[in-house]
Design an enzyme around this catalytic site. Sequence first.
Site, mmCIF file in Angstrom:
data_model
loop_
_atom_site.group_PDB
_atom_site.id
_atom_site.type_symbol
_atom_site.label_atom_id
_atom_site.label_comp_id
_atom_site.label_asym_id
_atom_site.label_seq_id
_atom_site.Cartn_x
_atom_site.Cartn_y
_atom_site.Cartn_z
ATOM 1 N N ARG A 261 61.400 63.460 56.152
ATOM 2 C CA ARG A 261 62.722 63.159 56.897
ATOM 3 C C ARG A 261 62.387 62.074 57.558
ATOM 4 N NH1 ARG A 261 64.442 69.446 58.461
ATOM 5 N NH2 ARG A 261 64.159 70.322 56.471
ATOM 6 N N ARG A 276 58.778 67.048 65.797
ATOM 7 C CA ARG A 276 59.562 66.295 65.008
ATOM 8 C C ARG A 276 58.981 65.008 64.422
ATOM 9 N NH1 ARG A 276 65.083 66.632 65.670
ATOM 10 N NH2 ARG A 276 64.869 67.729 67.351
ATOM 11 N N GLU A 348 63.589 75.951 67.291
ATOM 12 C CA GLU A 348 63.620 76.283 66.113
ATOM 13 C C GLU A 348 62.407 76.300 65.212
ATOM 14 O OE1 GLU A 348 65.808 74.994 61.960
ATOM 15 O OE2 GLU A 348 66.950 74.112 63.801
ATOM 16 N N SER A 351 64.854 78.790 59.608
ATOM 17 C CA SER A 351 66.315 79.074 59.455
ATOM 18 C C SER A 351 66.686 79.579 57.835
ATOM 19 C CB SER A 351 67.338 77.800 59.431
ATOM 20 O OG SER A 351 66.931 76.916 58.600
ATOM 21 N N ARG A 387 55.578 72.841 61.707
ATOM 22 C CA ARG A 387 55.961 73.224 62.972
ATOM 23 C C ARG A 387 55.630 74.299 63.765
ATOM 24 N NH1 ARG A 387 62.099 72.242 65.389
ATOM 25 N NH2 ARG A 387 61.784 70.068 64.256
#
Length: 423
Positions: A261, A276, A348, A351, A387
Amino acid sequence: MIDLKLLRSTPDVVRESQRSRGDDPGVVDEVLAADAANRAALQEFETARAEQKLLGKDVAKAQGEEKQALLARTKELSAKVKELQATADAAATRAVELARSLGNIPEPGVPSGGEDDFTVMRHVGTPRDFAAEGVEVQDHLAIGEGLKAIDMERGAKVSGARFYFLTGIGARLELAVLNAAMDLAYRRGFSPTITPTLVRPETMAGTGFLGKHSDEIYFLERDDLYLVGTSEVALAGYHSDEIIDLSDGPLRYAGWSACYRREAGSAGRDTRGIIRVHQFHKVEMFAYAHAEDAAAEHERFLSIEEEMLQALELPYRVIDTAAGDLGSSAARKFDCEAWLPSQERWMEVTSTSNCTTYQARRLNTRERVENGTAPVATINGTIGTTRWLVALLENHQQADGSVHVPEVLRPYLGGLEVLEPVR
């Protein structure tokens, strides 16, 4: 892509969906206008084509001047048919392009609003009181450096900002999390899959990732290929242009892949450590299901994610994400957020999204039904990623710099119960 029949019959539902997402409801009228133009052009084309066929029969019977006149009319009509076909094709392309820009319609009960308008569904576990234990909280990077598990400096030297090395026990810990996740998925009926990390544009577009967040994606222009940010992309394309058999229940896959990403727009956010980053690993659950079973499958995905979080002994909360914070393909998304002691906030870590038939329509993945075929539903959810190491290191840190190892991970770490700092 949403169902055009639904758009035609209940445009107000789609307009409200756009508003709840914070998107332009006027696009609905543009789609309807393009769709109407397409159908009108198609009708003209069919009429002219029918006349052309009839005229062909008359030419075969005619003679002399009558035949020459009919041939001239045939030539004129042929040119008109080609023109009308081109007009219809252009209108159809325009209608599809506009329809693809519409996000999926949120399910009933999804909160309206943006990123901060979620609903908290439940809290599980209690964050540790480090002060009462006499533990001075360190963040995951300090802990990881003490274990010689994370090397950000050399990651930046080799690849730039937001890259890193996982070394020694850090590499082993990530593999432990991912293997535990894959084993759990396998026990829950998912087929283990190692997926490609480069995909064609039609696959990336089909999953809905080339919308307003396309600047997050790495593109290899020379090869016309995209680097995936999740194995969901490859798994969604796995059965594209196929009619699949769901008579024995959903088709379930667990994809393991590296993910990439660009983190565009995140300047200044989570710059320390591995929260991140540009590259990470992930195990992603993915299922194809009957449309009417999608919500139940979505709940099943959430329960598996929670099972994994509880096995890792992490305090977390579950939130129902607001419509404006859904990805374009999701009709509902549940996030699980672990407690981050160093920042005293929820972060987070996973998900799960119910994409209903949105992706399958774009990728032409169908099942046989009584009157032909129908698009299936797709559901995705993460059960292990890089993460998670952040939450593990911070929540299980000890006063001496060591880290408690949850029992579920010990078989993957040679029986280690504690990670000791390297002096």
